[in-house]
Design a protein around this motif. Structure first.
Motif, PDB file in Angstrom:
ATOM      1  N   UNK A  21       0.959  -1.129  -0.050  1.00 24.12           N
ATOM      2  CA  UNK A  21      -0.036  -0.036   0.028  1.00 24.12           C
ATOM      3  C   UNK A  21       0.863   1.222  -0.175  1.00 24.12           C
ATOM      4  N   UNK A  22       0.470   2.194  -0.528  1.00 21.46           N
ATOM      5  CA  UNK A  22       1.000   3.608  -0.913  1.00 21.46           C
ATOM      6  C   UNK A  22       0.313   4.601  -1.238  1.00 21.46           C
ATOM      7  N   UNK A  23       0.784   5.663  -1.856  1.00 25.81           N
ATOM      8  CA  UNK A  23       0.324   6.877  -2.152  1.00 25.81           C
ATOM      9  C   UNK A  23       0.488   6.966  -3.698  1.00 25.81           C
ATOM     10  N   UNK A  24      -0.560   7.344  -4.436  1.00 26.70           N
ATOM     11  CA  UNK A  24      -0.580   7.613  -5.878  1.00 26.70           C
ATOM     12  C   UNK A  24      -0.664   9.067  -6.056  1.00 26.70           C
ATOM     13  N   UNK A  25       0.305   9.556  -6.871  1.00 28.27           N
ATOM     14  CA  UNK A  25       0.524  10.992  -7.120  1.00 28.27           C
ATOM     15  C   UNK A  25       0.336  11.063  -8.665  1.00 28.27           C
ATOM     16  N   UNK A  26      -0.519  12.101  -8.910  1.00 26.75           N
ATOM     17  CA  UNK A  26      -0.628  12.706 -10.458  1.00 26.75           C
ATOM     18  C   UNK A  26      -0.217  14.014 -10.339  1.00 26.75           C
ATOM     19  N   UNK A  27       1.017  14.185 -11.249  1.00 28.69           N
ATOM     20  CA  UNK A  27       1.635  15.613 -11.213  1.00 28.69           C
ATOM     21  C   UNK A  27       1.636  15.971 -12.519  1.00 28.69           C
ATOM     22  N   UNK A  28       2.314  17.333 -12.679  1.00 28.46           N
ATOM     23  CA  UNK A  28       2.080  18.177 -14.034  1.00 28.46           C
ATOM     24  C   UNK A  28       2.706  17.217 -15.274  1.00 28.46           C
ATOM     25  N   UNK A  29       3.665  16.350 -14.842  1.00 23.89           N
ATOM     26  CA  UNK A  29       4.371  15.678 -16.094  1.00 23.89           C
ATOM     27  C   UNK A  29       4.332  14.277 -15.933  1.00 23.89           C
ATOM     28  N   UNK A  30       3.932  13.713 -14.723  1.00 24.69           N
ATOM     29  CA  UNK A  30       4.070  12.353 -14.638  1.00 24.69           C
ATOM     30  C   UNK A  30       3.012  11.700 -13.614  1.00 24.69           C
ATOM     31  N   UNK A  31       2.941  10.200 -13.681  1.00 26.61           N
ATOM     32  CA  UNK A  31       2.066   9.775 -12.597  1.00 26.61           C
ATOM     33  C   UNK A  31       3.366   8.766 -11.779  1.00 26.61           C
ATOM     34  N   UNK A  32       3.117   8.781 -10.276  1.00 22.34           N
ATOM     35  CA  UNK A  32       4.233   8.183  -9.440  1.00 22.34           C
ATOM     36  C   UNK A  32       3.537   7.700  -8.531  1.00 22.34           C
ATOM     37  N   UNK A  33       4.032   6.525  -7.734  1.00 26.78           N
ATOM     38  CA  UNK A  33       3.490   6.021  -6.605  1.00 26.78           C
ATOM     39  C   UNK A  33       4.695   5.704  -5.603  1.00 26.78           C
ATOM     40  N   UNK A  34       4.472   5.937  -4.363  1.00 24.23           N
ATOM     41  CA  UNK A  34       5.285   5.781  -3.254  1.00 24.23           C
ATOM     42  C   UNK A  34       5.028   4.869  -2.262  1.00 24.23           C
ATOM     43  N   UNK A  35       5.622   3.812  -2.098  1.00 17.68           N
ATOM     44  CA  UNK A  35       5.272   2.828  -1.021  1.00 17.68           C
ATOM     45  C   UNK A  35       5.117   3.745   0.189  1.00 17.68           C
ATOM     46  N   UNK A  36       3.998   3.214   1.126  1.00 17.05           N
ATOM     47  CA  UNK A  36       3.770   4.006   2.485  1.00 17.05           C
ATOM     48  C   UNK A  36       4.557   3.926   3.268  1.00 17.05           C
TER      49      UNK A  36
END
Length: 104
Positions: A21-36
């Motif tokens: 489980x983690x956090x999904x980020x939608x940013x200006x130029x990319x989509x990224x995911x970071x583990x909790x």
């Protein structure tokens, strides 16, 4: 890749990738995911230029998922697991899907 000063357009908690489980980020130029459990590095980082399409799990499925398919035909699947239940999971996925559609 470390978090930068790039604008975060959407941040969604309770998103799993490969059972983590983690956090999904939608940013200006990319989509990224970071583990909790790791708060300084993105485990997944896809620039929009590398994304070919996105797919969602069919309605009625028990898992609420969004799959990002890249031009090299590799893919990443995000599983939305909000503790408030399926309605919250659908809401989270739809918000990511709609924003991603606009950005692509």
């Amino acid at each position: 890749m470390s978090r930068s000063a790039e604008d975060i357009l959407l941040q969604v908690q309770h998103v799993k990738n490969k059972k983590n489980e983690g956090i999904l980020y939608v940013m200006g130029e990319r989509i990224a995911w970071m583990a909790g459990h790791k708060s300084d590095k993105f485990a997944i980082n896809h620039k929009y230029a590398d994304v070919k399409t996105q797919k969602i799990s069919p309605e009625g499925k028990s898992k609420i998922q969004l799959q990002v398919v890249l031009h090299d035909d590799s893919s990443t699947t995000f599983h939305f697991v909000h503790p408030d239940g399926q309605a919250a999971q659908l809401r989270d996925r739809e918000s990511v899907k709609e924003l991603l559609q606009q950005l692509l």
